[in-house]
Design a protein around this motif. Structure first.
Motif, short mmCIF file in Angstrom:
data_model
loop_
_atom_site.label_atom_id
_atom_site.label_comp_id
_atom_site.label_asym_id
_atom_site.label_seq_id
_atom_site.Cartn_x
_atom_site.Cartn_y
_atom_site.Cartn_z
N ASP A 101 -6.17 -1.07 -9.06
CA ASP A 101 -7.47 -1.05 -8.11
C ASP A 101 -8.53 -1.97 -8.69
OD1 ASP A 101 -6.48 0.84 -6.60
OD2 ASP A 101 -7.73 2.44 -7.62
N ASN A 119 1.02 -1.28 0.07
CA ASN A 119 0.09 0.02 0.13
C ASN A 119 0.94 1.13 0.04
OD1 ASN A 119 -1.60 2.23 0.98
ND2 ASN A 119 -3.23 0.78 1.38
N ARG A 145 -7.76 -5.62 -7.99
CA ARG A 145 -8.31 -5.97 -6.51
C ARG A 145 -9.91 -6.04 -6.70
NH1 ARG A 145 -4.68 -6.11 -2.46
NH2 ARG A 145 -2.59 -5.02 -2.89
N GLN A 205 8.86 1.02 -3.45
CA GLN A 205 7.44 0.98 -4.01
C GLN A 205 7.47 1.04 -5.26
OE1 GLN A 205 4.15 0.32 -4.35
NE2 GLN A 205 3.88 1.37 -2.72
#
Length: 245
Positions: free
Chosen positions: A185, A54, A188, A108
């Motif tokens: 997104d 995240n 998921r 990241q």
């Protein structure tokens, strides 16, 4: 014999050691199917982004403090799970002669994903795949920080994606950032919580870092089924999917 074109959509994250393993295994399977078995199939491969970490936990800001991979993973996974992961990856690496390690900082992966999507837009799999392999190697074998713009720009130039200067301009912009966020997104929202995930012909999904043998058996059955097979020609670690971006 008519050649069947197999579309492979691989959802992956550069922060994931199992994704790096899975990438090697998939490429080995493709090479063996074509060069040794001479199966009547060709492959179109596209990689889509996924973020396991995240951004609220780990940002790609140049001002953010750097965290060692081992410290980060032990905190996120717990010591017992991390030790098991480390042992499994080390065993695979020793067998394959590929020195994957957990050296360096945890990065990241948003910038790396943006660059890979740019490569695909510029030249499809011919540009995306060499860059993707270079980024995995840099992060998983060489312990380099793939959130660093200069490192990514060097990899872009070395892999033939674009010049270093062009890559720096691109990475300093927000081009494709929204698209990458939306892809992550969407994955998921379709139920994907872990990677790698390989979607075959937009119909079937193979989850996890499977061995090359698993993919070879699938490719054999796809080749035998012919170019216009609609129902699934194989069984095993494959599940129905509707996950195509």
């Amino acid at each position: 014999m008519t050649t069947r074109v197999v579309k492979l959509t691989v959802i992956t994250d550069f922060a994931c050691a199992s994704c790096c393993v899975g990438q090697h295994e998939l490429l080995d399977a493709i090479a063996y199917s074509q060069d040794t078995l001479h199966l009547p199939i060709s492959f179109e491969v596209e990689h889509l982004p996924f973020r396991l970490i995240n951004p609220a936990i780990l940002t790609d800001s140049s001002n953010a403090p750097k965290v060692e991979k081992t410290d980060f993973l032990q905190k996120q996974l717990g010591r017992e799970r991390f030790v098991k992961l480390q042992a499994a990856i080390a065993k695979w690496g020793e067998e394959k002669g590929i020195p994957i390690s957990f050296r360096g900082v945890m990065s990241q992966t948003t910038r790396a994903h943006r660059l890979c999507q740019k490569a695909y837009k510029l030249g499809g799999q011919d540009l995306q795949l060499p860059l993707l392999c270079a980024i995995f190697k840099a992060h998983m074998e060489d312990g380099r920080d793939i959130a660093d713009i200069n490192i990514l720009a060097e990899l872009a130039e070395e892999s033939g994606t674009m010049s270093k200067d062009q890559a720096i301009v691109f990475l300093n912009s927000d081009e494709l950032e929204q698209e990458v966020n939306q892809m992550c997104d969407e994955a998921r929202s379709k139920g994907i919580t872990g990677v790698p995930m390989t979607i075959i012909d937009g119909k079937w999904a193979v989850s996890g870092g499977q061995s090359s043998d698993v993919f070879i058996q699938i490719f054999k059955k796809l080749a035998a089924a012919g170019p216009h097979c609609a129902p699934s020609p194989f069984s095993g670690p494959v599940m129905e999917a509707s996950i195509v971006a």
